[in-house]
Design an enzyme around this catalytic site. Structure first.
Site, PDB file in Angstrom:
ATOM      1  N   SER A   1      -3.241  23.666  14.114  1.00  0.00           N
ATOM      2  CA  SER A   1      -2.181  23.304  15.074  1.00  0.00           C
ATOM      3  C   SER A   1      -1.011  22.566  14.449  1.00  0.00           C
ATOM      4  O   SER A   1       0.060  22.503  15.036  1.00  0.00           O
ATOM      5  CB  SER A   1      -2.758  22.408  16.170  1.00  0.00           C
TER       6      SER A   1
ATOM      7  N   SER B   1      -1.394  24.447  18.523  1.00  0.00           N
ATOM      8  CA  SER B   1      -1.173  23.843  19.808  1.00  0.00           C
ATOM      9  C   SER B   1       0.049  22.924  19.840  1.00  0.00           C
ATOM     10  O   SER B   1       0.544  22.622  20.921  1.00  0.00           O
ATOM     11  CB  SER B   1      -2.422  23.051  20.225  1.00  0.00           C
TER      12      SER B   1
ATOM     13  N   LYS C   1       3.528  14.597  20.265  1.00  0.00           N
ATOM     14  CA  LYS C   1       2.699  15.575  20.976  1.00  0.00           C
ATOM     15  C   LYS C   1       1.981  14.860  22.117  1.00  0.00           C
ATOM     16  O   LYS C   1       1.460  13.744  21.922  1.00  0.00           O
ATOM     17  CB  LYS C   1       1.703  16.162  19.978  1.00  0.00           C
TER      18      LYS C   1
END
Ligand code: TIU
Length: 735
Positions: A433, A409, A335
């Site tokens: 997330s 996210s 990420k």
């Protein structure tokens, strides 16, 4: 996906007081203290006057046992007794009691004194290490214990639970001392132990060994079982892969990649000769093809030449395929809020982008275990959001349907795993997330207890509630990653020790099969779409089928803690995580929904008094939640919730971005506020038309449930999640 790596296999050997039955996957071999200090001349044992010939006789049988257990793929644990150089972990009972005996005829050397193989029983000294014949392989557990028993002041209980070990085969020296003490300790903690007669020995062989072993199995197995070596070898040897006859070479044709990216499958394929170069070639083809399906997955894709080079470097570094590091050749994504030295970390927020000179601890760890970096993935700006619709790098969609959101996210991370472009992704989780996006892409999202994986090198969203999360194809894969990454990091102020408290395990009988779970009350589930409610009821039935007992649970701490996250002052910590004046200076460069959200936080003008009240409320709810997961008649093992209440279309979120977002977090927001661990697990699919009501709508959407448990009860929770996953796989095969 079929469950190729997980089939129960129960073996049985003749033993006293009756046959010892065990599943090699849930069994570890414990090799106690086969150190030079106990086995060789001039060592600690010799100086104490021990019978060296007797203990040395156990080396050859122990080697046979070790090889058979290794061949059967069992977990291996080697222990070493010894102390820190300053002896601060050596109690007086060990240091002086024996030498203080009035009639002590032995030489006066004690622990820490200088012997011919270095300081006696001191870590790092030559005599402290394991004898050459029994040297541990890379990746095998080595437990340094300060006591006679293996469980005192070590993390072995945690390590065994993390691997879902319930049975122990025990060997090593000395029978009367550390071997017997360790079996007694293991018995108290719930393990089924079987000592192997030929693979243990003591300094008083003739008189003590028989008595010690008899005491173990006396009274129908007071402490456990005792077996002979040969019957055990007879059942284990057939499980070993065929050895290549001496002088021959392994098969010449390189093994082809079958496309199975699961971590445990790849580990096995690499052992059998697969080249990581073939895997890199195959996944770059897939990544290229997937760009036309979804161009918004990656913020940075590693050059294929670089990935190939890294794969080739692994081949030269690790020549012995039987001793590979745990993540050898495993492709992964990161990420883009997690630092990699020399690459920009954007957090999907160009004004915040920076090029770090040091990588995040979790990145360095997986690289050092041989994993292959493929790229950095898209996310909701500032890791704030659960939709995947808040990034200047585009909106990824669910791998199941182009109209539906990927979740955020960790949007790109979940898609990169869901589309099987990589084996796993390093992501984060603050308000969900690490759970919602895996749920929307049919994969596993695991959020370990906060502070048990280092957060150093990750851009914070809400620092006191953030944690690293792992997105993987299976629960077993997530668990393997967790074992690699879990470590106390003294430089991370939120890091905490992995051991919370001791809780026994249940190895056999009804207790080993049953567990108690709670679910949200019907009113809370009304938030869910109709298909989500139907699928959740099915999941409850599956949990009951595998031994789950639905238990009434107080939902209020979870509900209140969830509200605290966004309705209270904690959301201000998102601003506190940003540089001063960041919002004002970068207003025009930020995603409009993020600006709206942050403006709303500023407009609240929260006071310090409110923040303290919220902190006090958090402490109360955390205590209340802790008692829900307590070790008591009313406590539950896991709370099970729908990962998200529904699937939104991208168009629906764009029309109403903030409300649609907060709806998605109903069953995730409380997780980090209450210091829980959580894992989202796929629970089947349902037809899109069941949600949309439009008969012509084709395709399916994934349903996911999340297991949550108390702080540092990760091992117990993951094992239940794995059993649920297995039952979902099983029902797919029947369907
Ligand atoms: N003294 C003795 O018999 N044993 C030990 O001190 N340690 C172990 O047994 N490993």
């Amino acid at each position: 996906m079929s469950s190729a790596v997980d089939h129960p296999l129960v073996l049985s050997v003749d033993a006293k007081p009756y046959a010892f039955s065990f599943d090699p996957k849930h069994t570890a071999l414990l090799v106690i203290d086969m150190q030079r200090d106990f086995l060789l001349a001039k060592g600690f044992g010799d100086i104490q006057g021990g019978n060296l010939e007797a203990v040395q006789a156990s080396i050859a049988p122990t080697k046979k046992l070790l090889e058979a257990c290794r061949g059967a793929g069992m977990t291996m644990v080697h222990t070493r007794e010894g102390h820190k150089a300053d002896l601060s972990d050596c109690p007086s009972s060990k240091l002086v009691r024996q030498s203080a005996a009035p009639n002590n005829a032995q030489p006066s050397l004690v622990i820490g004194d200088k012997g011919e193989m270095g300081r006696l029983l001191v870590r790092g000294e030559y005599g402290h290490d394991i004898v050459d014949e029994l040297r541990p392989f890379p990746g095998e557990m080595v437990i340094d214990k300060p006591g006679k028993g293996t469980f005192w002041n070590t993390n072995i209980l945690h390590m065994l639970k993390a691997r879902a070990i319930t049975h122990l085969i025990v060997s090593g020296v000395t029978t009367e001392c550390c071997f017997a003490t360790s079996i007694r300790e293991a018995n108290d903690r719930g393990f089924e132990c079987c000592g192997i007669e030929e693979a243990t020995s003591g300094y008083n062989d003739a008189c003590f060994k028989k008595a010690t072993l008899d005491m173990i199995h006396w009274s129908q197995g007071l402490f456990g079982f005792v077996a002979n070596l040969q019957p055990l070898l007879d059942v284990l040897t057939p499980l070993s892969p065929p050895a290549h006859p001496a002088g021959s070479t392994p098969p010449q044709t390189p093994r082809a990649f079958d496309g199975d990216l699961r971590l445990l499958s790849l580990q096995k394929a690499y052992k059998d000769g697969l080249s990581p170069v073939s895997v890199v070639e195959a996944i770059y083809d897939k990544i290229e093809a997937y760009k036309s399906i979804d161009p918004a997955v990656w913020i940075y894709l590693e050059k294929k030449e670089n990935a190939l080079e890294a794969a080739k470097a692994l081949l030269t570094k690790y020549l012995d395929r039987s001793a590979l590091p745990s993540l050898f050749g495993i492709p992964f994504s990161v990420k883009d809020s997690i630092d990699i030295a020399g690459l920009a970390t954007t957090t999907a927020c160009p004004p915040l982008a920076h090029v770090p000179s040091v990588s995040a601890v979790v990145y360095d760890k997986v690289i050092s275990e041989g994993a292959l970096f493929i790229g950095k993935t898209n996310l909701d700006q500032l890791a704030t959001g659960l939709t995947g619709c808040r990034s200047p790098y585009g909106i990824p969609h669910s791998v199941f349907h182009k109209d539906y959101i990927s979740g955020g996210s960790s949007s790109g991370s979940a898609v990169s795993v869901g589309a099987q472009l990589v084996t796993f992704s390093l992501a984060t989780d603050t308000a969900g997330s690490g759970r919602v996006p895996p749920g929307f892409n049919g994969v596993v999202g695991y959020k370990p207890t906060r502070g048990t994986l280092s957060f150093r090198g990750v851009t914070p969203a809400c620092l006191s509630l953030d944690c690293v999360s792992l997105i993987a194809l299976t629960v077993a894969d997530a668990r393997t990653l967790w074992q690699v990454l879990e470590d106390h990091d003294p430089l991370d102020p939120y890091s905490k020790p992995t051991i919370a408290f001791e809780r026994h395990i249940n190895s056999i009988g009804r207790q080993a099969k049953t567990f108690k779970f709670g679910v949200p009350p019907a009113e809370a589930l009304l938030l869910c779409s109709l298909p989500a409610r139907r699928m959740f009821n099915e999941a409850i039935r599956k949990l009951q089928d595998i031994g789950g007992v639905l238990t009434p649970t107080d939902w209020s701490p979870f509900e209140k803690a969830g509200r605290l996250l966004y309705d209270g002052t904690f959301v201000s910590e998102r601003l506190a995580s940003l540089p001063a004046d960041f919002l004002e200076r970068n207003r025009n460069a930020l995603h409009p929904v993020i600006v709206e959200l942050m403006d709303a936080v500023v407009a609240r003008q929260s006071t310090a008094v409110q923040a303290y009240r919220d902190m006090q409320a958090k402490a109360i709810y955390t205590r209340q939640a802790g008692s829900v997961f307590s070790y008591s008649a009313t406590g539950i093992d896991v709370l099970v919730v729908p990962t998200a209440p529904t699937h939104w279309k991208i168009s629906e979120v764009l029309e109403d971005p903030i409300r649609k977002n907060s709806h998605l977090g109903e069953f995730t927001h409380f997780g980090n506020v209450l210091d829980l661990c959580a894992v989202a697990v796929p629970a089947g699919t349902y037809p899109v038309k069941e949600l949309s009501g439009v008969e012509e709508d084709e395709g399916g959407l994934p349903f996911s449930i999340t297991f949550l448990s108390g702080s540092r009860l990760d091992a117990e929770m993951l094992e239940l999640a794995r059993r649920f996953e297995q039952s979902v796989e099983g029902s797919k095969k029947i369907a």
